[in-house]
Enzyme design. Structure first.
Site, PDB file in Angstrom:
ATOM      1  N   ASN A  61     -22.142 -10.910  -3.683  1.00  0.00           N
ATOM      2  CA  ASN A  61     -22.709 -10.884  -2.638  1.00  0.00           C
ATOM      3  C   ASN A  61     -23.815 -10.451  -2.638  1.00  0.00           C
ATOM      4  OD1 ASN A  61     -23.278 -10.959   0.121  1.00  0.00           O
ATOM      5  ND2 ASN A  61     -21.653 -10.203   1.087  1.00  0.00           N
ATOM      6  N   ARG A  74     -21.397 -15.692  -2.547  1.00  0.00           N
ATOM      7  CA  ARG A  74     -21.283 -15.866  -1.082  1.00  0.00           C
ATOM      8  C   ARG A  74     -23.045 -16.533  -0.730  1.00  0.00           C
ATOM      9  NH1 ARG A  74     -23.287 -11.551   3.567  1.00  0.00           N
ATOM     10  NH2 ARG A  74     -22.735 -13.179   5.091  1.00  0.00           N
ATOM     11  N   HIS A  98     -20.336 -16.233   9.406  1.00  0.00           N
ATOM     12  CA  HIS A  98     -18.995 -15.544   9.269  1.00  0.00           C
ATOM     13  C   HIS A  98     -18.010 -16.533   9.091  1.00  0.00           C
ATOM     14  CE1 HIS A  98     -20.649 -11.949  11.907  1.00  0.00           C
ATOM     15  NE2 HIS A  98     -21.038 -11.788  10.723  1.00  0.00           N
ATOM     16  N   ARG A 147     -28.783  -6.465  16.362  1.00  0.00           N
ATOM     17  CA  ARG A 147     -29.129  -7.901  16.924  1.00  0.00           C
ATOM     18  C   ARG A 147     -28.719  -7.761  18.451  1.00  0.00           C
ATOM     19  NH1 ARG A 147     -26.427 -11.215  12.274  1.00  0.00           N
ATOM     20  NH2 ARG A 147     -25.658  -9.228  11.216  1.00  0.00           N
ATOM     21  N   GLU A 206     -13.007 -11.698   3.277  1.00  0.00           N
ATOM     22  CA  GLU A 206     -13.964 -12.812   3.024  1.00  0.00           C
ATOM     23  C   GLU A 206     -14.177 -12.951   1.416  1.00  0.00           C
ATOM     24  OE1 GLU A 206     -16.717 -10.447   5.886  1.00  0.00           O
ATOM     25  OE2 GLU A 206     -17.413 -12.533   5.972  1.00  0.00           O
TER      26      GLU A 206
END
Ligand code: AMP
Length: 411
Positions: free
Chosen positions: A15, A94, A183, A244, A393
């Site tokens: 990732n 990813r 996600h 965010r 994940e």
């Protein structure tokens, strides 16, 4: 040379971020995590790499050798040292943005690389870093199949009425401006795990999955498919996150530009890095730190933390309630991510605002679920089940990579 022994499906999961590289070796069949780690501050003189194996962590400085390629070489070195190098069956990457080109994971070839490149405009920080990882891993492991697993792919089943913004439609047609969602691997994984807990086939299971971590998003999953999600064209829309903003009035941008001389960079910095829990609290982006600040002796600190957490939870409750209109029925609400899995305070506060819908938390079960095991946390009088499911994940990436690599061998 690495072997392609199909009995031993250890997958190297990579990732790649703009300045970091997370890695893991996972056995896709036993689901065992054999090795994991992170390289941080890449392309800087203080870059380092931390490897964790059998519960022991080891950190090394990367010095001058601080590029993504060097970090992946170092991962290869660790694989050799730990006797894993010849067991790696494939590499799973990813990739953040797959645009509309990818509805599922794919074996990487030049066409796939070109398509990821073309989508880079939509994820300028992420996709180029992901491509760097792909290039480096292909160079280092030329005999291994490389597989791309996209954050956006799971959400490609959303209907038009969920993914279109109410703006001039030619912007969608010409520039692909629409909701994509992110996600995806997490929402995919926890919705499947929830179906197992509920003992129902995934094709008949409808849940709302709530991923609360440093990034946050919510997803309505109807019969196993994503039908709406809160992150949009970019990963800024929707829920309040660590740094965010989530939803704001888009007019805010015009106002800041025209009245307060904000540049594009200033707005980017504001919405992505200085907002969310950090912006509201002026203390931290970290939920745990803010929960600790609730007990502070300093009244101002305590109030600021409370306000940030109130806005955070209210937004989650509002989204859960609104996502019921995307579903035919609701089997469960599923909490996941660092906050969703660990904070009984956040779960309790979110569900309190959903009492009108017949959702109630059992205080004791909610506290017990804090210790990473997950479980059901609804009270007996709750109309809907409330689950805590740890996400994984990396496992989704490893399993997709193993499946596609096997298919390649079979073909
Ligand atoms: P993630 O991005 O999924 O790793 O999640 C990171 C977030 O989880 C941070 O805001 C952490 O503060 C939060 N978190 C982790 N453990 C806890 C905890 N025990 N209580 C509250 N928040 C937590």
């Amino acid at each position: 040379m690495a072997s392609n022994n199909s009995n031993e499906k250890n997958i190297l999961v990579l990732n790649c971020g703009s300045s970091s590289l997370k890695f893991a070796v996972i056995n896709s069949e036993s689901t065992d995590l054999l090795l994991s780690g992170i390289a941080e501050r890449l392309n800087q003189s203080d870059a380092s790499i931390t490897t964790k194996i059998n519960g022991t962590k080891n950190t090394e400085a990367l010095g001058e050798m601080n590029s993504h390629l060097h970090a992946i070489k170092q991962v290869g070195h660790q694989l050799k040292l730990n006797g894993l190098i010849d067991t790696i069956y494939a590499v799973g990457h990813r990739v953040v943005h797959g645009g509309e080109s990818f509805t599922q994971s794919v074996l990487i070839d030049q066409d796939v690389i070109n398509a990821i490149q073309e989508t880079s405009g939509l994820a300028p920080l992420h996709n180029p870093a992901n491509l760097t990882g792909i290039k480096a891993a292909t160079e280092l492991f030329p005999n291994l199949p490389q597989i791309a697993v996209f954050d956006t792919a799971f959400h490609q089943t959303m209907p038009e009425h969920a993914y279109l913004y109410a703006i001039d439609k030619t912007l969608y047609q010409q520039h692909g401006i629409r909701r994509y969602g992110f996600h995806g691997t997490s929402h995919y994984f926890v919705s499947r795990e929830a179906a197992n807990v509920l003992n129902k086939p995934i094709e008949q299971t409808s849940v709302i999955t709530v991923h609360l971590g440093n990034g946050c998003s919510i997803c309505a999953v109807e019969n196993g498919q994503s039908v709406d999600t809160s992150l949009g064209l970019t990963p800024v829309e929707g829920l309040v996150m660590g740094t965010r903003s989530g939803d704001v009035d888009p007019g805010l941008i015009i106002y800041l530009q025209s009245q307060h001389q904000y540049s594009t960079e200033d707005i980017d910095e504001l919405l992505n890095k200085k907002s969310g829990l950090l912006g509201l609290s002026q203390i931290s982006n970290d939920c745990r730190t803010l929960e600790e600040a609730l007990d502070s002796d300093n009244e101002a600190t305590q109030k600021q933390a409370q306000l940030a957490l109130d806005v955070f939870c209210y937004r989650v409750s509002k989204y859960v309630a609104s996502y019921t209109c995307a579903l035919s029925h609701l089997d469960a609400i599923v909490f996941t991510g660092g906050i969703g899995e660990n904070s009984d305070y956040i779960r309790k506060t979110v569900v309190e605002r959903l009492n009108l819908m017949g959702l109630f938390v059992d205080e004791q079960k909610n506290i017990q679920a804090r210790f990473g095991q997950g479980g059901e946390i609804q009270s007996e009088n709750s109309n809907v089940k409330i689950l805590v499911v740890p996400t994984n994940e990396e496992l989704v990436i490893a399993q997709d990579a193993a499946r596609l690599a096997s298919a390649q061998v079979t073909n």
